[in-house]
Design a protein around this motif. Structure first.
Motif, PDB file in Angstrom:
ATOM      1  N   ILE A 270       0.835  -1.206   0.000  1.00 24.28           N
ATOM      2  CA  ILE A 270       0.000   0.000   0.000  1.00 24.28           C
ATOM      3  C   ILE A 270       0.866   1.251   0.000  1.00 24.28           C
ATOM      4  N   ILE A 271       1.919   1.237   0.805  1.00 25.90           N
ATOM      5  CA  ILE A 271       2.821   2.392   0.866  1.00 25.90           C
ATOM      6  C   ILE A 271       3.433   2.670  -0.508  1.00 25.90           C
ATOM      7  N   ALA A 272       3.713   1.618  -1.253  1.00 26.63           N
ATOM      8  CA  ALA A 272       4.297   1.795  -2.591  1.00 26.63           C
ATOM      9  C   ALA A 272       3.324   2.451  -3.559  1.00 26.63           C
ATOM     10  N   GLN A 273       1.999   2.214  -3.394  1.00 25.25           N
ATOM     11  CA  GLN A 273       0.987   2.774  -4.290  1.00 25.25           C
ATOM     12  C   GLN A 273      -0.282   3.125  -3.490  1.00 25.25           C
ATOM     13  N   PRO A 274      -0.218   4.127  -2.649  1.00 23.79           N
ATOM     14  CA  PRO A 274      -1.387   4.446  -1.817  1.00 23.79           C
ATOM     15  C   PRO A 274      -2.603   4.870  -2.628  1.00 23.79           C
ATOM     16  N   GLY A 275      -2.385   5.553  -3.748  1.00 22.74           N
ATOM     17  CA  GLY A 275      -3.502   6.008  -4.565  1.00 22.74           C
ATOM     18  C   GLY A 275      -4.259   4.881  -5.229  1.00 22.74           C
ATOM     19  N   LEU A 285      -2.127  11.417   0.549  1.00 25.20           N
ATOM     20  CA  LEU A 285      -1.465  10.245   1.113  1.00 25.20           C
ATOM     21  C   LEU A 285       0.019  10.240   0.766  1.00 25.20           C
ATOM     22  N   ASP A 286       0.366  10.641  -0.446  1.00 20.73           N
ATOM     23  CA  ASP A 286       1.781  10.757  -0.819  1.00 20.73           C
ATOM     24  C   ASP A 286       2.493  11.743   0.096  1.00 20.73           C
ATOM     25  N   ALA A 287       1.848  12.884   0.356  1.00 20.29           N
ATOM     26  CA  ALA A 287       2.447  13.891   1.229  1.00 20.29           C
ATOM     27  C   ALA A 287       2.595  13.362   2.649  1.00 20.29           C
ATOM     28  N   TYR A 288       1.592  12.653   3.124  1.00 19.87           N
ATOM     29  CA  TYR A 288       1.643  12.090   4.477  1.00 19.87           C
ATOM     30  C   TYR A 288       2.798  11.099   4.611  1.00 19.87           C
ATOM     31  N   ALA A 290       5.490  10.921   2.934  1.00 24.65           N
ATOM     32  CA  ALA A 290       6.809  11.531   2.729  1.00 24.65           C
ATOM     33  C   ALA A 290       7.301  12.275   3.960  1.00 24.65           C
ATOM     34  N   ALA A 291       6.439  12.463   4.939  1.00 24.61           N
ATOM     35  CA  ALA A 291       6.785  13.287   6.102  1.00 24.61           C
ATOM     36  C   ALA A 291       7.308  12.434   7.249  1.00 24.61           C
ATOM     37  N   GLY A 292       8.492  12.775   7.747  1.00 27.46           N
ATOM     38  CA  GLY A 292       9.033  12.169   8.955  1.00 27.46           C
ATOM     39  C   GLY A 292       9.072  10.655   8.907  1.00 27.46           C
ATOM     40  N   PRO A 293       8.816  10.026  10.055  1.00 30.50           N
ATOM     41  CA  PRO A 293       8.892   8.558  10.127  1.00 30.50           C
ATOM     42  C   PRO A 293       7.568   7.859   9.844  1.00 30.50           C
ATOM     43  N   SER A 294       6.699   8.471   9.039  1.00 31.62           N
ATOM     44  CA  SER A 294       5.359   7.914   8.820  1.00 31.62           C
ATOM     45  C   SER A 294       5.406   6.484   8.293  1.00 31.62           C
ATOM     46  N   ARG A 295       6.242   6.234   7.298  1.00 31.68           N
ATOM     47  CA  ARG A 295       6.304   4.885   6.714  1.00 31.68           C
ATOM     48  C   ARG A 295       6.750   3.864   7.755  1.00 31.68           C
ATOM     49  N   ARG A 296       7.786   4.225   8.483  1.00 34.83           N
ATOM     50  CA  ARG A 296       8.306   3.307   9.498  1.00 34.83           C
ATOM     51  C   ARG A 296       7.255   3.009  10.562  1.00 34.83           C
TER      52      ARG A 296
END
Length: 500
Positions: A270-275, A285-288, A290-296
């Motif tokens: 999902i992280i690879a293609q949230p849209g 979602l892309d902006a979210y 990309a910010a800080g440690p969101s993915r981790r």
């Protein structure tokens, strides 16, 4: 094979090209003074892979700190940084944002070849003498353990005694698996199985650092699966294994442990293609992400979202069904202890824990929408509690849903999540944000001066309720707000307030 080695040496001839010429000039002068400087480790490995090296790794016979200070003098500036544990001969220079690391020979090594054999993996056990660079010469590659061949085949092969010397190297190997997309050879995996319990020896900060780098890669889930298969993950995150064999209701098709890994796998996709999953919110979602440690944080939340289920498991008396009441809050508490043990930052610990604690909320609202309209008050409460991780909460819910394929799962579950998220964003934009950005109808000072109340916990209740009533459109003016508070107090709903 010889042809490939020759090609590799030609690549290494330009090893310093990506670096500013000032670095090369200063190192040539330093090498002329002390001799025996070698480019090594990740610098050589990454150059051979055609990747940009993050740092410049240099090896000398001894006195890494002295070499750093000499380089600073030759560069006319730079910061000296002490590295390593007690007794380690390692140090760093940071110059104009670039990092140059020096390390003395390991253990009792007397030659560069002996030093290389004491490293972690053969792909990191190669070096190039500094004096073999430039001047139209072909670079010399020192490769005592045939790391060049392993690099070509994508193999992670541990150097002799690597794990006994430093057990963290087991985890570092999985980090290389994640970042390089390499695979362990069978002997190294067997050695990890033998040494897995030694992972308790390194400082938890070192373990946490490696885990973070694995989570930051796009291959975190398969890497964690490999850590599980090798027997290492059990010694790092034993809390996960309480879910092995814990059966779930018919919504699921896997036990808690394997469902958690399935959700982790879905989250990475999902992280690879949230849209692809929430088309109406692709940009935000892309902006979210990309910010800080969101993915981790999201990956950890996916892996640990049901960590509270084993402790919460019960069987309903009336129908014999398995239940996990309050497993989300129990999971937050268990996860917090895990994160504190690994000395995570407060931000990552709290954000991930909150996602775990809230992961059922979107499903509860989907249940509500099946029988009645979604209320603005419910959206306000959700957005307030989720805060900046509202987007992440819906990504987590999607991963959780996709990881569940039981026969009793609602057939449109993912579609319902998409519809719910769209409606939530619409209510926030049209009803909640205009109230939030505008001036409040009443403040805490107004409650004191206009209504004669004394400050206390009731203030928070009153002001939050006023905000909800404004979002619902039931109160729109200051006079209406004053009248509501007056009635609220008079009706006894404010019992416990400190009245004058």
């Amino acid at each position: 094979m010889q042809k490939e080695r020759t090609a590799y040496r030609q690549v290494l001839t330009d090893l310093l090209d990506p670096w500013p010429p000032e670095i090369g000039h200063a190192l040539r002068r330093l090498d002329a003074e002390i001799g025996g400087i070698y480019l090594s480790g990740g610098t050589v490995r990454d150059r051979l892979l055609g990747r940009a090296a993050g740092d410049l790794d240099l090896t000398v016979a001894r006195d890494a700190a002295g070499c750093c200070r000499a380089l600073i003098g030759l560069l006319g500036g730079g910061a000296f940084v002490e590295l390593g544990r007690s007794g380690e001969d390692v140090a760093r220079v940071v110059w104009r944002g670039l990092t140059v690391d020096f390390a003395g020979f390991r253990g009792r090594a007397e030659t560069i070849a002996e030093d290389l054999c004491r490293r972690d993996y053969t792909v990191n056990a190669m070096a190039v003498p500094f004096d073999s660079l430039g001047g139209g010469k072909e670079a010399e590659l020192i490769d005592p353990l045939h790391g060049c061949d392993d690099l070509r085949q994508g193999i992670l092969r541990a150097c002799p005694g690597a794990y006994d010397d430093d057990p963290l190297r087991m985890l570092r190997g999985f980090r290389f698996m994640a970042s390089l997309d390499f695979a362990f050879d069978a002997a190294s995996l067997a050695e990890i199985g033998r040494c897995a319990d030694l992972i308790a020896r390194p400082a938890v900060e070192r373990i946490s650092y490696e885990l973070g780098l694995i989570m930051d890669s796009p291959r975190a889930c398969p890497t964690f699966r490999a850590m599980d298969g090798a027997g290492l993950l059990r010694h790092i995150a034993p809390e996960l294994y309480a879910g092995v064999g814990v059966e779930q209701p018919e919504f699921h098709h896997l036990d808690v442990f394997h469902h958690s890994f399935a959700a982790f796998e879905q989250m990475e996709a999902i992280i690879a293609q949230p849209g692809r999953h929430y088309p109406q919110a692709a940009g935000r979602l892309d902006a979210y992400l990309a910010a800080g440690p969101s993915r981790r944080c999201l990956k950890w939340a996916a892996l640990c979202h049901d960590i509270g289920k084993p402790a919460a498991q019960a069987v309903a008396f009336e129908n014999g069904r398995i239940t996990f009441h309050n497993h989300d809050e129990i999971g937050r508490r268990i996860f917090r202890l895990f994160a504190e043990r690994l000395k995570w930052s407060k931000e990552e610990r709290e954000r991930t824990g909150q996602l775990i604690a809230m992961h059922m909320h979107p499903f509860h609202l989907c249940n509500v929408r099946r029988s009645e309209p979604l209320s603005k008050r419910a959206v306000l409460k959700l957005s307030q509690r989720a805060g900046a991780d509202l987007d992440g909460l819906f990504l987590l819910a999607m991963a959780d849903s996709l990881a569940s394929r039981g026969e009793k799962k609602p057939p449109r579950m993912e579609a319902e999540l998409v519809e719910l998220f769209g409606q939530v964003l619409q209510i926030i934009a049209e009803d909640i944000r205009p109230v939030a950005v505008g001036p409040p109808l009443l403040t805490g000072d107004d409650l004191i001066t206009e209504l004669g109340l004394s400050p206390g916990p009731i203030f928070r209740t009153i002001l939050q309720e006023l905000e909800a009533l404004r979002v619902e459109g039931r109160i729109t003016a200051r006079e209406e707000a004053i009248a509501w508070v007056t009635a609220f107090i008079a009706d006894g709903a404010g019992d416990g307030a400190e009245l004058p």
